[in-house]
Write an enzyme that holds these catalytic residues in place. Structure first.
Site, PDB file in Angstrom:
ATOM      1  N   GLN A  12       0.838  -1.199   0.000  1.00 26.09           N
ATOM      2  CA  GLN A  12       0.000   0.000   0.000  1.00 26.09           C
ATOM      3  C   GLN A  12       0.873   1.248   0.000  1.00 26.09           C
ATOM      4  O   GLN A  12       1.896   1.299   0.673  1.00 26.09           O
ATOM      5  CB  GLN A  12      -0.879  -0.025   1.249  1.00 26.09           C
ATOM      6  CG  GLN A  12      -2.027   0.926   1.168  1.00 26.09           C
ATOM      7  CD  GLN A  12      -3.120   0.592   2.172  1.00 26.09           C
ATOM      8  OE1 GLN A  12      -3.285  -0.535   2.572  1.00 26.09           O
ATOM      9  NE2 GLN A  12      -3.877   1.586   2.568  1.00 26.09           N
ATOM     10  N   SER A  92       4.108  -6.415   2.743  1.00 27.23           N
ATOM     11  CA  SER A  92       2.789  -6.314   3.379  1.00 27.23           C
ATOM     12  C   SER A  92       1.697  -6.849   2.448  1.00 27.23           C
ATOM     13  O   SER A  92       1.671  -8.041   2.142  1.00 27.23           O
ATOM     14  CB  SER A  92       2.540  -4.865   3.807  1.00 27.23           C
ATOM     15  OG  SER A  92       1.354  -4.772   4.553  1.00 27.23           O
ATOM     16  N   LEU A  93       0.833  -5.978   1.941  1.00 24.44           N
ATOM     17  CA  LEU A  93      -0.187  -6.377   0.978  1.00 24.44           C
ATOM     18  C   LEU A  93       0.416  -7.181  -0.174  1.00 24.44           C
ATOM     19  O   LEU A  93      -0.190  -8.134  -0.681  1.00 24.44           O
ATOM     20  CB  LEU A  93      -0.871  -5.107   0.434  1.00 24.44           C
ATOM     21  CG  LEU A  93      -1.618  -5.247  -0.884  1.00 24.44           C
ATOM     22  CD1 LEU A  93      -2.898  -6.032  -0.673  1.00 24.44           C
ATOM     23  CD2 LEU A  93      -1.909  -3.884  -1.488  1.00 24.44           C
ATOM     24  N   ARG A 117      -9.458  -7.391   4.076  1.00 25.90           N
ATOM     25  CA  ARG A 117      -8.289  -7.072   4.910  1.00 25.90           C
ATOM     26  C   ARG A 117      -8.181  -5.553   5.073  1.00 25.90           C
ATOM     27  O   ARG A 117      -7.949  -5.033   6.167  1.00 25.90           O
ATOM     28  CB  ARG A 117      -7.024  -7.628   4.253  1.00 25.90           C
ATOM     29  CG  ARG A 117      -5.700  -7.331   4.978  1.00 25.90           C
ATOM     30  CD  ARG A 117      -4.559  -7.950   4.161  1.00 25.90           C
ATOM     31  NE  ARG A 117      -3.243  -7.792   4.788  1.00 25.90           N
ATOM     32  CZ  ARG A 117      -2.377  -6.825   4.491  1.00 25.90           C
ATOM     33  NH1 ARG A 117      -2.689  -5.901   3.591  1.00 25.90           N
ATOM     34  NH2 ARG A 117      -1.195  -6.763   5.087  1.00 25.90           N
ATOM     35  N   HIS A 201       0.690  -2.704  10.990  1.00 22.10           N
ATOM     36  CA  HIS A 201       1.816  -3.533  11.459  1.00 22.10           C
ATOM     37  C   HIS A 201       2.285  -3.204  12.879  1.00 22.10           C
ATOM     38  O   HIS A 201       3.474  -3.174  13.162  1.00 22.10           O
ATOM     39  CB  HIS A 201       2.993  -3.468  10.464  1.00 22.10           C
ATOM     40  CG  HIS A 201       2.602  -3.994   9.131  1.00 22.10           C
ATOM     41  ND1 HIS A 201       2.308  -5.327   8.907  1.00 22.10           N
ATOM     42  CD2 HIS A 201       2.410  -3.373   7.942  1.00 22.10           C
ATOM     43  CE1 HIS A 201       1.961  -5.493   7.651  1.00 22.10           C
ATOM     44  NE2 HIS A 201       1.998  -4.324   7.043  1.00 22.10           N
ATOM     45  N   GLN A 250       0.876 -11.249  10.288  1.00 22.82           N
ATOM     46  CA  GLN A 250       1.486 -10.183   9.478  1.00 22.82           C
ATOM     47  C   GLN A 250       0.822  -8.818   9.689  1.00 22.82           C
ATOM     48  O   GLN A 250       1.479  -7.789   9.689  1.00 22.82           O
ATOM     49  CB  GLN A 250       1.402 -10.599   7.995  1.00 22.82           C
ATOM     50  CG  GLN A 250       2.193  -9.719   7.053  1.00 22.82           C
ATOM     51  CD  GLN A 250       1.346  -9.298   5.864  1.00 22.82           C
ATOM     52  OE1 GLN A 250       0.201  -8.913   6.019  1.00 22.82           O
ATOM     53  NE2 GLN A 250       1.936  -9.367   4.694  1.00 22.82           N
TER      54      GLN A 250
END
Length: 316
Positions: A12, A92-93, A117, A201, A250
């Site tokens: 992102q 991440s994503l 998500r 996170h 995560q």
């Protein structure tokens, strides 16, 4: 002997209005993928990618599927030209695009999953209560120490170990601001608040992980066909059960990107291709790999595709 190649997928923040348009206009497979995405999501994600408006694209629940869609489209085009990865990872994503690349999760399952998500991550912390900031020019131990010293003001934790000299911290606004002030006293070059809608996170996002776990239980996950280096452990994840567990963790754990890239280099990866919008990961790679010879390319439009294929010997 051909070079060992890793595909790395952006997270992102890489989004921009117009992303994926050239690939859509020039490859019928990409056009079909975008049409399928609109159908799966029940919303016109194609139009949000190409026309925005930016505010709409920036909504986490749109950003996540949009970046995944463009990343998978760019990967399909690379594979059509004969370029395949030996290993994959995503920031991440981006880890979801990596799992699609490894045939562990289907695109049809991954797309609505990342939209949810995005919604869960957004809902976990009320707007205005959390923030993220990049700390530049400070070693990781010192950044961790800043977070410890500021924790009396609320939750503040390292969220992304991006590359040497760039670590992102995340948590409650007051605690992140205090940690930034301490970081400057400790010698950080500067601290930069990030334009994000939630403190990703960090432990404040645990409720999002719990909600995501219920959704993950509904989808079929297979053992990956090629190594997928996970954000949480910076090591390959080899089986479906472990993938489920790590995807839940995560959301509220730091992304160990620098460690992931170093691991891949140790495994003999010589070429990294950033697949999807932007060049952020290619920039990180330069800082991580300054002592070793690796090459970084990116593929997001026709120009970048052409120059990458020229370097890697793909068929145009």
């Amino acid at each position: 002997m051909k070079n060992k190649i890793a595909f790395v997928f952006p997270g992102q923040g890489a989004q921009y209005v117009g992303m994926g348009r050239e690939l859509y206009d020039n490859y019928h497979e990409v056009k079909e993928l975008f049409e399928k995405a609109d159908e799966i999501l029940g919303r016109n994600i194609t139009s949000i990618c190409f026309e925005g408006p930016e505010d709409e694209l920036k909504k986490t629940e749109n950003t996540q599927p949009a970046i995944l869609l463009v990343s998978v489209a760019a990967m399909m085009v690379l594979e059509k030209h004969g370029i395949y990865p030996d290993m994959v990872a995503g920031l991440s994503l981006g880890e979801y695009a990596a799992l699609v690349a490894a045939n562990s999760i289907s695109f049809e399952d991954a797309l609505p999953l990342v939209m949810k998500r995005g919604q869960f991550m957004q809902q976990a912390v009320p707007l205005g209560q959390g923030m993220m900031a990049a700390v530049l020019g400070l070693e990781r131990e010192k950044v961790e120490e800043c977070c410890r010293l500021a924790s009396d003001a609320g939750v503040v934790e390292p969220a992304n170990y991006n590359c040497p000299g760039q670590i992102v911290i995340s948590g409650h606004v007051a605690a992140v601001e205090k940690a930034c002030a301490i970081a400057k006293e400790m010698g950080a070059k500067r601290t930069v608040p990030l334009a994000v809608s939630a403190p990703f996170h960090c432990s404040l996002l645990k409720p999002a992980g719990e909600a995501l776990e219920k959704e993950l239980d509904k989808i079929h996950i297979k053992d990956p066909e090629i190594p997928v280096v996970s954000n949480v452990e910076a090591l390959p994840v080899r089986d479906a059960a472990h993938i489920r567990k790590l995807l839940v963790q995560q959301v509220s754990s730091p992304v160990r990107w620098e460690d992931s890239i170093r691991y891949m280099i140790k495994q003999g990866i010589e070429v990294f291709v950033e697949v999807g919008p932007g060049k952020v990961l290619t920039g990180f790679l330069k800082k991580i790999s300054s002592e070793v010879k690796v090459k970084g390319y990116n593929v997001e439009d026709l120009k970048s595709l052409e120059s990458t294929l020229k370097e890697l010997g793909g068929t145009m």
